[in-house]
Every structure is written in structure tokens, then in C-alpha cells.
Scaffold this active site. Structure first.
Site, short mmCIF file in Angstrom:
data_model
loop_
_atom_site.label_atom_id
_atom_site.label_comp_id
_atom_site.label_asym_id
_atom_site.label_seq_id
_atom_site.Cartn_x
_atom_site.Cartn_y
_atom_site.Cartn_z
N GLY A 128 0.81 -1.21 0.00
CA GLY A 128 0.00 0.00 0.00
C GLY A 128 0.84 1.26 0.00
O GLY A 128 1.93 1.30 0.56
N THR A 129 0.31 2.28 -0.63
CA THR A 129 1.01 3.56 -0.76
C THR A 129 0.02 4.60 -1.25
O THR A 129 -1.00 4.26 -1.83
CB THR A 129 2.16 3.46 -1.79
OG1 THR A 129 3.20 2.64 -1.27
CG2 THR A 129 2.77 4.81 -2.11
N THR A 130 0.34 5.86 -1.02
CA THR A 130 -0.35 6.95 -1.71
C THR A 130 0.70 7.95 -2.19
O THR A 130 1.49 8.45 -1.39
CB THR A 130 -1.34 7.68 -0.78
OG1 THR A 130 -2.25 6.75 -0.21
CG2 THR A 130 -2.13 8.72 -1.58
N SER B 227 -2.70 2.46 -3.18
CA SER B 227 -3.96 2.04 -2.57
C SER B 227 -4.79 3.20 -2.05
O SER B 227 -6.02 3.10 -1.95
CB SER B 227 -3.67 1.06 -1.42
OG SER B 227 -2.78 1.65 -0.48
#
Length: 210
Positions: free
Chosen positions: A9-11, A140
């Protein structure tokens, strides 16, 4: 093959402004439900005025950063000029496409300022690329980030306004995406310089959003 266990997950977000671009990410790295790092680096400098954000597999992303950084420097040595953002994106796209049967699990933003002005491109794991004329987000937490970006982006934004928008978008994503969190890393690229904002300045700007 179930790829879910390989996805992280990452933004990350990118904002195109009149006088440059802004790239930003949060700094949480996860392994499933485990928070593996709270200081992960996801925004890299790959040329004097070009940066890249990474979402996905950390190892794959770091290998790509090394590859494109070296190729960019070799190009500059041979031709006595920097590669354009589109040129760097095409190089990366070709590399990812060649590995389509053993894909690198990444989603990238490549952006900066060149002789054609500010620009940002997004790339997927298969090497597909899209020129982003305004805003972009990956990872994500991107659905939540896009909600802020689409609502508050306006034409002719300056990088000063763009960095506040990027911080707000990441900040909101961390509220709803459990795989995104911790501090926010922000880079501003203009025709003069590649500048990574001081963490304390980012914290101060972020505090005003609460």
C-alpha cells in the site's frame, strides 16, 4: 497467481503547476497488515530537474530508480544535455514492457521540468504510460487522494498552491487507507531547482488542515 500478497500500500500524488510540479507521498511501508517502516522513501530524484514516485514492491522500485538514474547520467555525458521527461518515461516504459512476463509490481509517476516546461507521466507495471496534464495519484490510497485533487485543483496553480493541495490529498488518504500513513514527503521541482521540503515545514502545513 494471486498477486495480492506482493502488492504494497502507498499513496503518491503529482500536481502540474504553471511554474513547476509537485510530487508527494506518505512514508508508511507495509507487509500485509504489518507496518514494516514509518520512514520509507517513495519520492526519488532521478535527474537534475526530474523526480519519480513509486508505489508497489520496494525492491522493484529501487532497482528501477538505479536504472533510470544511471541511464539519464550517461545520456547527459554523451550528448551534453539532459533527457526530456518524455524521453525518461519512454526509457522506463520500454524496460517495464520487456519484463511483462515477469512484471515488476510498481506504479510510477515521473515528473519534472525540461525545455518543454513542467510535465508528469504515469506508468503501470506493463509499461503503459499516460501524460498527466493536471493531477495524478497512485497506490492504494489514490481513490481518496483523487477526491481532494479533483475537487480543489484549478488551472494556473502555482507550486506554492500545488504543494498545499498535494499535502491535503495525502493527508486525507491516510485517514481512510490503512496502508498509508506517517509523515508526508514533498518535492517541488521548478526550472531553478529540485527541492525537497523540510519535514518540519510539511508538518506545519499539515497541522493547518486539522
Amino acid at each position: 497467481m494471486d498477486n495480492d500478497k506482493y502488492l504494497k500500500g502507498t499513496t503518491t500524488v503529482g500536481v502540474v503547476c504553471t511554474d513547476g510540479i509537485v510530487l508527494a507521498s506518505e512514508q508508511r511501508a507495509t507487509m500485509g497488515h504489518f507496518i514494516a517502516s514509518k520512514t520509507a522513501k517513495k519520492v526519488y530524484q532521478i535527474d537534475d530537474l526530474v523526480g519519480m514516485t513509486t508505489a508497489g514492491s520496494v525492491g522493484d522500485a529501487q532497482q528501477l530508480v538505479r536504472l533510470v538514474s544511471v541511464e539519464s547520467q550517461l545520456y547527459k555525458m554523451r550528448r551534453d544535455e539532459s533527457m526530456t521527461i518524455k524521453g525518461i518515461t519512454t526509457l522506463m516504459s520500454n524496460f517495464l514492457s520487456r519484463n511483462r512476463y515477469y512484471p515488476m509490481m510498481v506504479q510510477l509517476l515521473i515528473g519534472g521540468v525540461d525545455k518543454n516546461g513542467p510535465g508528469i507521466y504515469s506508468l503501470d507495471a506493463m509499461g503503459g504510460s499516460i501524460e498527466e496534464t493536471r493531477i495524478s495519484a497512485t497506490g492504494s490510497g489514490s481513490p481518496m487522494a483523487y477526491g481532494v485533487l479533483e475537487d480543489q485543483y484549478r488551472e494556473n496553480m502555482t507550486v506554492k498552491e500545488g504543494l498545499d493541495l498535494a499535502i491535503r490529498a495525502i493527508h486525507n488518504a491516510t485517514k481512510r487507507d490503512s496502508a498509508s500513513g506517517e509523515n508526508i514527503d514533498v518535492v517541488v521541482i521548478t526550472k531553478e531547482a529540485f527541492k525537497r521540503l523540510d519535514p518540519e515545514e510539511v508538518k506545519s502545513r499539515r497541522a493547518l488542515l486539522n
